[in-house]
Scaffold this active site. Structure first.
Site, mmCIF file in Angstrom:
data_model
loop_
_atom_site.group_PDB
_atom_site.id
_atom_site.type_symbol
_atom_site.label_atom_id
_atom_site.label_comp_id
_atom_site.label_asym_id
_atom_site.label_seq_id
_atom_site.Cartn_x
_atom_site.Cartn_y
_atom_site.Cartn_z
ATOM 1 N N GLU A 104 0.807 -1.206 0.000
ATOM 2 C CA GLU A 104 0.000 0.000 0.000
ATOM 3 C C GLU A 104 0.847 1.266 0.000
ATOM 4 O O GLU A 104 1.922 1.325 0.585
ATOM 5 C CB GLU A 104 -0.940 -0.033 1.203
ATOM 6 N N CYS A 117 3.327 8.309 1.659
ATOM 7 C CA CYS A 117 3.802 7.280 2.595
ATOM 8 C C CYS A 117 3.996 6.000 1.795
ATOM 9 O O CYS A 117 3.037 5.478 1.217
ATOM 10 C CB CYS A 117 2.750 7.100 3.702
ATOM 11 N N CYS A 124 5.990 -7.612 7.215
ATOM 12 C CA CYS A 124 7.046 -7.159 8.123
ATOM 13 C C CYS A 124 7.345 -8.282 9.113
ATOM 14 O O CYS A 124 6.430 -8.957 9.591
ATOM 15 C CB CYS A 124 6.615 -5.905 8.886
ATOM 16 N N CYS A 128 5.380 -5.979 15.711
ATOM 17 C CA CYS A 128 4.943 -5.064 16.776
ATOM 18 C C CYS A 128 3.470 -5.368 17.061
ATOM 19 O O CYS A 128 2.677 -5.573 16.137
ATOM 20 C CB CYS A 128 5.140 -3.612 16.362
ATOM 21 N N CYS A 131 0.342 -3.356 15.404
ATOM 22 C CA CYS A 131 0.441 -2.980 13.985
ATOM 23 C C CYS A 131 -0.121 -4.082 13.090
ATOM 24 O O CYS A 131 0.296 -5.243 13.194
ATOM 25 C CB CYS A 131 1.911 -2.725 13.654
ATOM 26 N N CYS A 354 -1.775 5.170 10.220
ATOM 27 C CA CYS A 354 -0.591 4.444 10.695
ATOM 28 C C CYS A 354 -0.983 3.093 11.268
ATOM 29 O O CYS A 354 -1.870 2.998 12.104
ATOM 30 C CB CYS A 354 0.101 5.216 11.820
#
Ligand code: SAH
Ligand code: SF4
Length: 369
Positions: A104, A117, A124, A128, A131, A354
């Site tokens: 994205e 962004c 990933c 975390c 997220c 975010c």
């Protein structure tokens, strides 16, 4: 094969992709064709100022060179598969990768600037706990081609290719999917292109790399790129931070802050500072006590603090803090002398805020979690 920057050229049997190759790599490429260095500058302007990716249209290249380029090279940015527009003007695109994956890219318009962004990895590995990307797991790194394709396609979608250099996008943040420092090599190639005046002409300080805190990699960022560094702190003590950012087990806070100091020393510019990101989660890390501990912790580091009210995701149990809790946390830090901003939540109606990026068309129910 080109020798000085071999990783920049993705050779295939018949053609080399030139989209994500920066000036030095292009100069080498043209030398192999017996062409002078200034061809690199001409190609950069065609592709990144004018948005032209068909060699046949590059009118300052002779016919023989255009034909040669078409046979040995290609300029094929991965395409945006779908677009979503938020009520606040944010736009989110899904870049479809050649292996079937998708990442994205989000455009955030503001009065005086436009921020793009972009993603650096498919998924990933750092997990975390707050997220959405972290819950998807890691699939692979993006190539500099795929990183630049997001920028090229965004310019195309925004109709920004008419000016030189294009200006709709004034800032780029490496804050999409992935941990940028785990893809530092390809990111650095892309950053060279983004900075180049014959390409996007964005100064390094307007290119912000956000990291979860990979200390050895912070030390390996090429300071000559002058990138702005943002660090995801999220807690002032190791126990709490490890719960949120598990990589903290390996690179605890004291080491992280020391590496921030070293980065500032390498930038050697007293006007530069580190951005400390702190996602505020209701009743978990948003108390005034923790604000005071954060103020003490950061003393001595040239930094600005960016508070990010938590954007709820389906996989985590937490809630967004109240506006008054955010303001109270901010005020403690301001009273201690820090410059503090609260990141406006943009694009949340299209899951573009975010931590909400998953490389999939979002499901609305996540937003109500
Ligand atoms: N991978 C990079 C960039 C991530 S996005 C990093 O971890 O730094 C930018 C910021 O958003 C980071 O500080 C990240 O920790 C934070 N973030 C991630 N998920 C979030 C969520 N659900 N709500 C608010 N902030 C989040
Ligand atoms: Fe990865 Fe950043 Fe999400 Fe952590 S916050 S899982 S490092 S993308």
């Amino acid at each position: 094969m080109v020798t000085s920057q071999p990783t920049e050229l993705l050779a295939t049997e018949s053609s080399q992709s030139l989209l994500g190759v920066s000036r030095a790599g292009l100069e080498d490429f043209f030398h192999t064709l017996g062409e002078p260095s200034f061809r690199a500058s001409q190609l950069l302007k065609w592709v990144h100022h004018a948005g032209v990716i068909d060699f046949a249209e590059m009118s300052n290249f002779g016919l023989r060179l255009r034909e040669r380029l078409s046979s040995v090279a290609e300029l094929l940015p991965s395409a945006f598969g779908s677009e979503q527009r938020a009520a606040d003007g944010c736009r989110k695109w899904l870049l479809e990768l050649s292996d079937g994956g998708a990442v994205e890219t989000v455009f955030i318009p503001e009065e005086r600037r436009g921020t793009l962004c972009i993603s650096t990895q498919l998924g990933c590995a750092l997990g975390c706990t707050f997220c959405a990307t972290g819950y998807e797991g890691f699939k692979r790194n993006l190539s500099s081609d795929e990183i630049i394709a997001q920028v090229w396609r965004a310019h195309e979608a925004l109709g920004a290719f008419s000016r030189s250099p294009p200006r709709h996008i004034t800032n780029i943040v490496f804050m999409g999917m992935g941990e940028p420092l785990l893809n530092l090599e390809q990111l650095s190639v892309a950053a060279r292109l983004l900075r180049d005046d014959d390409a996007y002409g964005i100064p390094g300080r307007k290119l912000t790399l956000s990291t979860a805190g990979l200390v050895p990699m912070i030390d390996r960022i090429d300071a000559s790129l002058k990138l702005s560094l943002a660090v995801s702190l999220h807690a002032p003590n190791d126990n709490l931070r490890t719960r949120l950012v598990p990589i903290n087990k390996h690179f605890p806070i004291a080491e992280l802050l020391a590496s921030c100091q070293r980065y500032l020393e390498r930038l050697a510019d007293p006007r530069r500072s580190i951005t400390i990101e702190y996602t505020l989660i209701d009743s978990l890390n948003d108390t005034p006590e923790l604000a005071r501990a954060t103020a003490r912790l950061l003393r001595g580091l040239r930094c600005k603090i960016n508070l990010i009210p938590y954007n709820p995701i389906a996989s985590a149990p937490w809630r967004r803090p109240s506006a008054s809790a955010v303001a109270a946390f901010r005020d403690v830090l301001r009273d201690a002398g820090y410059t503090v901003t609260v990141r406006a939540t943009r694009g949340s109606d299209i899951a573009a805020a975010c931590g909400q990026l998953r490389g999939k068309v979002p499901q609305r129910r996540e937003l109500r979690a």
